[in-house]
Design a protein around this motif. Sequence first.
Motif, short mmCIF file in Angstrom:
data_model
loop_
_atom_site.label_atom_id
_atom_site.label_comp_id
_atom_site.label_asym_id
_atom_site.label_seq_id
_atom_site.Cartn_x
_atom_site.Cartn_y
_atom_site.Cartn_z
N LYS A 26 -59.92 -91.08 46.99
CA LYS A 26 -59.67 -91.17 48.05
C LYS A 26 -58.17 -90.33 48.58
N ASN A 27 -57.46 -89.98 46.95
CA ASN A 27 -56.96 -88.24 46.96
C ASN A 27 -56.56 -87.23 47.15
N SER A 28 -57.43 -86.90 48.60
CA SER A 28 -57.62 -85.87 48.72
C SER A 28 -58.27 -85.70 50.31
N ALA A 29 -57.53 -84.78 50.81
CA ALA A 29 -57.95 -84.39 52.52
C ALA A 29 -59.34 -84.65 52.93
N ASP A 30 -59.91 -84.27 51.91
CA ASP A 30 -61.26 -84.62 52.48
C ASP A 30 -62.26 -86.07 52.27
N PHE A 48 -51.89 -76.85 54.48
CA PHE A 48 -51.61 -77.26 53.34
C PHE A 48 -51.68 -78.53 53.36
N ILE A 49 -52.48 -78.93 53.20
CA ILE A 49 -52.77 -80.77 53.07
C ILE A 49 -52.17 -81.14 51.48
N GLY A 50 -51.46 -82.45 51.46
CA GLY A 50 -51.45 -82.99 50.07
C GLY A 50 -51.13 -84.37 50.27
N VAL A 51 -51.80 -84.79 49.65
CA VAL A 51 -52.19 -86.49 49.85
C VAL A 51 -51.66 -87.30 48.14
N PHE A 52 -51.12 -88.20 48.42
CA PHE A 52 -50.78 -88.88 47.32
C PHE A 52 -50.39 -90.01 47.42
N ALA A 53 -50.05 -90.94 46.07
CA ALA A 53 -50.10 -92.33 46.37
C ALA A 53 -48.44 -93.06 45.92
N GLY A 54 -48.29 -94.21 46.21
CA GLY A 54 -46.52 -94.05 46.79
C GLY A 54 -45.83 -94.81 45.75
#
Length: 99
Positions: A26-30, A48-54
């Motif tokens: 679940k850590n990508s734009a797709d 550019f899209i970045g997906v990160f946990a916190g």
Amino acid sequence: MKNKEYLNEIRTAFFSVNLVARNEDKNSADTNPYVIKFLKKTEWKPDFIGVFAGKLDYKSYSVIDRLMIKLIMKLTNGPTRSENPIEFTDWERVEGSVN
């Protein structure tokens, strides 16, 4: 989105930080449901899209927020108790995305 046309004409980046992204699938734009929903709703196409946990810090949340987050964590097999903050952020991945 008021400035969608302008944003789609220039180079842009979008970064999302959410606890769902702690899961590798679940850590990508797709694959991240929040990012998918946001981009579909806004019709914005960042370059550019970045997906990160916190960080998960139960002590910093209000009682209602804490209960809701614990419920979500229980449903997604995440930690529901912790006296200390839990850092899910992959900082090497973050660094790699901005260089």
